[in-house]
Design an enzyme around this catalytic site. Structure first.
Site, PDB file in Angstrom:
ATOM      1  N   HIS A 179      12.632 -22.953   8.901  1.00 24.14           N
ATOM      2  CA  HIS A 179      11.817 -23.726   9.832  1.00 24.14           C
ATOM      3  C   HIS A 179      10.352 -23.791   9.447  1.00 24.14           C
ATOM      4  O   HIS A 179       9.677 -24.766   9.811  1.00 24.14           O
ATOM      5  CB  HIS A 179      11.921 -23.154  11.240  1.00 24.14           C
ATOM      6  N   GLU A 197      -0.541  -6.506   6.643  1.00 24.73           N
ATOM      7  CA  GLU A 197      -0.250  -7.187   5.383  1.00 24.73           C
ATOM      8  C   GLU A 197       0.007  -8.674   5.615  1.00 24.73           C
ATOM      9  O   GLU A 197      -0.432  -9.522   4.837  1.00 24.73           O
ATOM     10  CB  GLU A 197       0.940  -6.512   4.698  1.00 24.73           C
ATOM     11  N   ASP A 223       0.857  -1.173   0.000  1.00 30.78           N
ATOM     12  CA  ASP A 223       0.000   0.000   0.000  1.00 30.78           C
ATOM     13  C   ASP A 223       0.900   1.232   0.000  1.00 30.78           C
ATOM     14  O   ASP A 223       2.116   1.125  -0.197  1.00 30.78           O
ATOM     15  CB  ASP A 223      -0.972  -0.021   1.189  1.00 30.78           C
ATOM     16  N   SER A 225       3.770  -1.141   8.902  1.00 30.71           N
ATOM     17  CA  SER A 225       4.405  -2.020   9.889  1.00 30.71           C
ATOM     18  C   SER A 225       4.603  -3.428   9.351  1.00 30.71           C
ATOM     19  O   SER A 225       5.430  -4.170   9.874  1.00 30.71           O
ATOM     20  CB  SER A 225       3.544  -2.095  11.152  1.00 30.71           C
ATOM     21  N   GLY A 226       3.823  -3.826   8.375  1.00 25.36           N
ATOM     22  CA  GLY A 226       3.842  -5.193   7.858  1.00 25.36           C
ATOM     23  C   GLY A 226       2.864  -6.102   8.573  1.00 25.36           C
ATOM     24  O   GLY A 226       2.564  -7.192   8.090  1.00 25.36           O
ATOM     25  N   ASN A 227       2.335  -5.665   9.706  1.00 23.40           N
ATOM     26  CA  ASN A 227       1.412  -6.507  10.476  1.00 23.40           C
ATOM     27  C   ASN A 227       0.122  -6.806   9.730  1.00 23.40           C
ATOM     28  O   ASN A 227      -0.260  -7.972   9.589  1.00 23.40           O
ATOM     29  CB  ASN A 227       1.070  -5.845  11.821  1.00 23.40           C
TER      30      ASN A 227
END
Length: 152
Positions: A99, A72, A8, A68-70
């Site tokens: 992992h 997304e 965004d 923040s990427g949260n």
């Protein structure tokens, strides 16, 4: 490698930088937008199609970006088959691949410099899944749950 990327407004500059750098590195980058800076755009409309493209394009990986990427990461993880990991440093990006066999990395455009963001993405793209039995087992448990959930 084919890399699907979306953002965004909040990480528009980082996305443009990553598209340029990753293309120069030889990756085939598919840009799902935003194609122009729009201060009021909504990330789900951009992130979800990029995540869907990762699922539909076997062997590809994704990069989703925002302030923040949260949000997304949350939006990408709503797409069945996506394992999106939020990474603020190279170690987290590396562990997400090793992992968790993460197929999407989420970054916050306001959380690091452009160069640090590139280093995180490069580590994510360059790290293979370890394939260790304990990790395969855990991913299988997540996938089994995901497949059992009824969707509207």
């Amino acid at each position: 490698m084919r890399v699907h990327i979306a953002t965004d407004h909040a990480a528009f500059e980082l996305k443009q930088y990553l598209v340029e750098r990753l293309t120069a590195d030889g990756h085939e980058v598919v840009d799902h937008g935003a194609s122009t800076y729009e201060s009021l755009d909504d990330y789900p409309q951009l992130i979800i199609p990029a995540a869907e493209a990762v699922v539909a394009d076997a062997g590809s990986l994704g990069v989703v970006l925002g302030g923040s990427g949260n949000g997304e990461q949350i939006a990408a993880n709503k797409v069945p088959g996506i394992r999106a990991a939020l990474a603020y440093n190279v170690e987290l990006a590396t562990l997400a691949r090793q992992h968790n066999d993460a197929n999407v990395v989420a970054l916050g455009g306001r959380m690091q410099s452009l160069e640090e963001g590139y280093a995180i993405v490069a580590a994510f793209l360059g790290t293979p899944f370890s394939g260790e039995e304990r990790h395969r087992r855990r991913i299988g448990q997540i996938s089994a749950y995901e497949g059992s959930v009824r969707r509207p």
